[in-house]
Design a protein around this motif. Sequence first.
Motif, PDB file in Angstrom:
ATOM      1  N   ALA A  86       0.501  -1.113   0.046  1.00  0.00           N
ATOM      2  CA  ALA A  86      -0.209   0.091   0.369  1.00  0.00           C
ATOM      3  C   ALA A  86       0.981   1.296  -0.201  1.00  0.00           C
ATOM      4  CB  ALA A  86      -0.753   0.051   0.816  1.00  0.00           C
ATOM      5  N   ALA A  87       2.134   0.995   0.537  1.00  0.00           N
ATOM      6  CA  ALA A  87       2.856   1.973   0.411  1.00  0.00           C
ATOM      7  C   ALA A  87       3.402   2.230  -0.331  1.00  0.00           C
ATOM      8  CB  ALA A  87       3.841   2.645   2.157  1.00  0.00           C
ATOM      9  N   SER A  88       4.009   0.982  -0.404  1.00  0.00           N
ATOM     10  CA  SER A  88       4.609   1.476  -2.399  1.00  0.00           C
ATOM     11  C   SER A  88       3.878   2.112  -4.055  1.00  0.00           C
ATOM     12  CB  SER A  88       5.169   0.102  -3.068  1.00  0.00           C
ATOM     13  OG  SER A  88       4.109  -1.390  -3.193  1.00  0.00           O
ATOM     14  N   GLY A  89       2.738   2.089  -3.302  1.00  0.00           N
ATOM     15  CA  GLY A  89       1.742   2.050  -4.316  1.00  0.00           C
ATOM     16  C   GLY A  89       1.389   3.385  -3.877  1.00  0.00           C
ATOM     17  N   ALA A 137       4.371   5.725  -5.383  1.00  0.00           N
ATOM     18  CA  ALA A 137       3.909   5.683  -7.321  1.00  0.00           C
ATOM     19  C   ALA A 137       2.900   6.301  -7.346  1.00  0.00           C
ATOM     20  CB  ALA A 137       3.316   4.140  -7.571  1.00  0.00           C
ATOM     21  N   THR A 138       2.076   6.872  -6.895  1.00  0.00           N
ATOM     22  CA  THR A 138       0.741   7.795  -7.725  1.00  0.00           C
ATOM     23  C   THR A 138       1.432   8.896  -7.216  1.00  0.00           C
ATOM     24  OG1 THR A 138      -0.871   6.053  -6.254  1.00  0.00           O
ATOM     25  CG2 THR A 138      -0.948   8.338  -6.810  1.00  0.00           C
ATOM     26  N   ARG A 158       2.473  13.880 -10.103  1.00  0.00           N
ATOM     27  CA  ARG A 158       4.092  15.246 -10.087  1.00  0.00           C
ATOM     28  C   ARG A 158       4.833  15.446 -11.301  1.00  0.00           C
ATOM     29  NH1 ARG A 158       7.350  14.177  -3.743  1.00  0.00           N
ATOM     30  NH2 ARG A 158       5.743  15.783  -3.291  1.00  0.00           N
ATOM     31  N   ALA A 159       4.886  14.026 -11.927  1.00  0.00           N
ATOM     32  CA  ALA A 159       5.247  14.306 -12.900  1.00  0.00           C
ATOM     33  C   ALA A 159       4.466  14.754 -14.478  1.00  0.00           C
ATOM     34  CB  ALA A 159       5.261  12.572 -13.646  1.00  0.00           C
TER      35      ALA A 159
END
Length: 122
Positions: A82-85, A88-89, A94-95
């Motif tokens: 969940a934290a890695s998702g 990534a979000t 930001r990009a």
Amino acid sequence: MSSPSDPDGSSAESSSDRSPAHPPPARIAEPTQEELDGLPVDRRLELLELQRQRDDQERERRRHNRHQWFNNVGILFGVLFAASGLIATVMTVRAGQEELGNSREGCGPRKKARSPTGTPRR
């Protein structure tokens, strides 16, 4: 004087502090064969049943601990995923915001600056 529930003679207060999942180890020596032969049959069967119950409780405690360990590992992996998702979000948002800002300014990587006449500038 100690009661049957307190073989070590400890007070009732200290025995209530013990966790029911971890009974104290047996401190009574096993009876000899002569002592067992001197007991009535029903008492010997009762002793065997008590031993089976203790063995079953120990097996159940180990099973419970194993399941709890697997549950904790599963929860930990879930939190990590969940934290890695979320990370990534955030990076994707930001990009996307940077790309949107660049395209609004007219200096995006895909958009070339044009002269007022419509021909590309050099």
